[in-house]
Design an enzyme around this catalytic site. Structure first.
Site, mmCIF file in Angstrom:
data_model
loop_
_atom_site.group_PDB
_atom_site.id
_atom_site.type_symbol
_atom_site.label_atom_id
_atom_site.label_comp_id
_atom_site.label_asym_id
_atom_site.label_seq_id
_atom_site.Cartn_x
_atom_site.Cartn_y
_atom_site.Cartn_z
ATOM 1 N N CYS A 243 30.670 62.240 32.070
ATOM 2 C CA CYS A 243 30.098 63.526 31.633
ATOM 3 C C CYS A 243 29.424 63.440 30.265
ATOM 4 C CB CYS A 243 31.169 64.617 31.669
ATOM 5 S SG CYS A 243 32.465 64.474 30.415
ATOM 6 N N HIS B 172 35.345 68.120 29.029
ATOM 7 C CA HIS B 172 34.201 68.013 29.937
ATOM 8 C C HIS B 172 32.992 68.669 29.292
ATOM 9 C CE1 HIS B 172 32.384 67.170 33.835
ATOM 10 N NE2 HIS B 172 31.794 68.346 33.759
ATOM 11 N N HIS C 229 25.684 68.287 35.320
ATOM 12 C CA HIS C 229 26.815 67.546 34.770
ATOM 13 C C HIS C 229 27.225 66.432 35.727
ATOM 14 C CE1 HIS C 229 30.395 69.572 36.992
ATOM 15 N NE2 HIS C 229 29.302 69.808 37.673
#
Length: 362
Positions: A277, A325, A337
């Site tokens: 990520c 994240h 993402h």
């Protein structure tokens, strides 16, 4: 005398044999049950497996970001150690050259003798010439003293460099130990998730994959969101009608993210063909000429914090309480993402995960 005979073994047959066999099997089964206590894995539903796997992926992502941070620090320590060693080598060469110069001067003095100057003046046939030579010798002596002082300074600097190199080496070894620990955690979590998924049937795995692909459309704003997701589901430029980025750098980062759609998630990867990520957001802004830190918890402090209502395309959006994240906001409530090993880089609504904050870096 009566003969002692060995009793004859009775043979089991018919009902007696069946009873004995049943008892033996029951005994074996009981023993096996006790031996296997705590090892038998209950049958989980597909939903239970998904919940466990999602939890493992989140835990693996936390460990991945710690790994990324440790790797960044280890790389810096390794580079610093390399620079220190190079500088020490250069200083060692200069020190050796200075020492050789002092050695040559000392040898010349030894050969010329160390006669007292007043005696040399008395014996000289040309006193004026002697005094000139004495003045030059005094100047040479001062120069020699300066050279000795310089050598001593170089020795101190070299000792300090070697101490710094030793400290940096110790720091590097500590960072490498952290790397090993975090890598073990990540691979353990991902391995456990893989084993859980392997317990599902092929049909169950297919249904889970289909459900996950449909989550984006289900969470998006009706049919328009579904159409938007489908139009951006292949690699390429931002779809027609997408929100415009506020400046050229943000636009380049968003463009890079759209081109990365469909790339696999690989923990620790920063592109160009796979990402985790924070690796995706770092690569997107690297393409835009902006240097971002490696980890989520550092990226959130890399720019100006913005509220959710202020979001613009190109902003970094962060999730979960531990800032574990990150995605790249592309407008209209959507982000791009890298989710986890079971899903490629994709477009998704920011409502899909617990929102933790946002930062504007361009």
């Amino acid at each position: 005398m009566a003969q002692h005979r060995k009793p004859k073994q009775r043979s089991f047959s018919g009902q007696t044999a069946r009873t004995a066999a049943t008892l033996a099997l029951a005994s074996a089964a009981t023993a096996t049950a006790f031996e296997g206590t705590g090892h038998a894995e209950p049958r989980l539903s597909a939903g239970e497996v998904k919940a466990k796997v999602d939890k493992l992926y989140r835990e693996a992502e936390v460990a991945t970001e710690k790994y990324n941070g440790a790797k960044e620090k280890a790389d810096r320590a390794e580079e610093s150690l390399r620079d220190l060693r190079d500088e020490a080598a250069r200083k060692t060469e200069r020190l050796n050259s200075a020492r050789r110069g002092l050695g040559s001067l000392a040898t010349a003095q030894y050969r010329s003798g160390a006669m007292d100057p007043s005696v040399q003046l008395a014996l000289s046939a040309e006193p004026d010439a002697f005094l000139d030579r004495a003045a030059r010798a005094d100047h040479a002596g001062r120069r020699q003293a300066a050279e000795v002082a310089d050598v001593r300074r170089q020795v101190r600097e070299l000792d300090q460099l070697r101490t710094e190199a030793d400290d940096t080496l110790g720091d590097l070894k500590s960072r490498q130990a952290d790397l090993k620990k975090h890598k073990k955690t990540v691979t353990g979590k991902l391995g456990e998730a893989k084993r859980l998924l392997a317990r599902l049937t092929a049909d169950e795995r297919a249904r889970l994959a289909a459900a996950e692909r449909g989550e984006e459309a289900a969470d998006a704003d009706g049919a328009a969101g579904s159409d938007r997701a489908s139009r951006a589901d292949t690699r390429g430029a931002a779809p027609t009608g997408a929100a415009k980025a506020p400046n050229a750098r943000a636009a380049r980062a968003v463009s890079y993210a759209y081109k990365a759609l469909g790339s696999p998630y690989v923990w620790g990867a920063t592109g160009p063909n796979a990402f985790d990520c924070s690796g995706l957001t770092q690569a997107a802004y690297r393409a835009a000429g902006v240097s971002l830190p490696r980890t989520t918890y550092a990226q959130i402090d890399a720019g100006r914090r913005v509220g959710r209502s202020e979001l613009q395309p190109g902003d970094l959006v962060f999730f979960y309480s531990g800032i574990s994240h990150v995605g790249l906001y592309v407008g209209d409530g959507q982000m791009i993402h890298a989710p986890n090993p079971s899903a490629p880089v994709r477009l998704a609504p920011i409502d899909q995960m617990p929102f933790a904050g946002a930062a504007r870096v361009a």
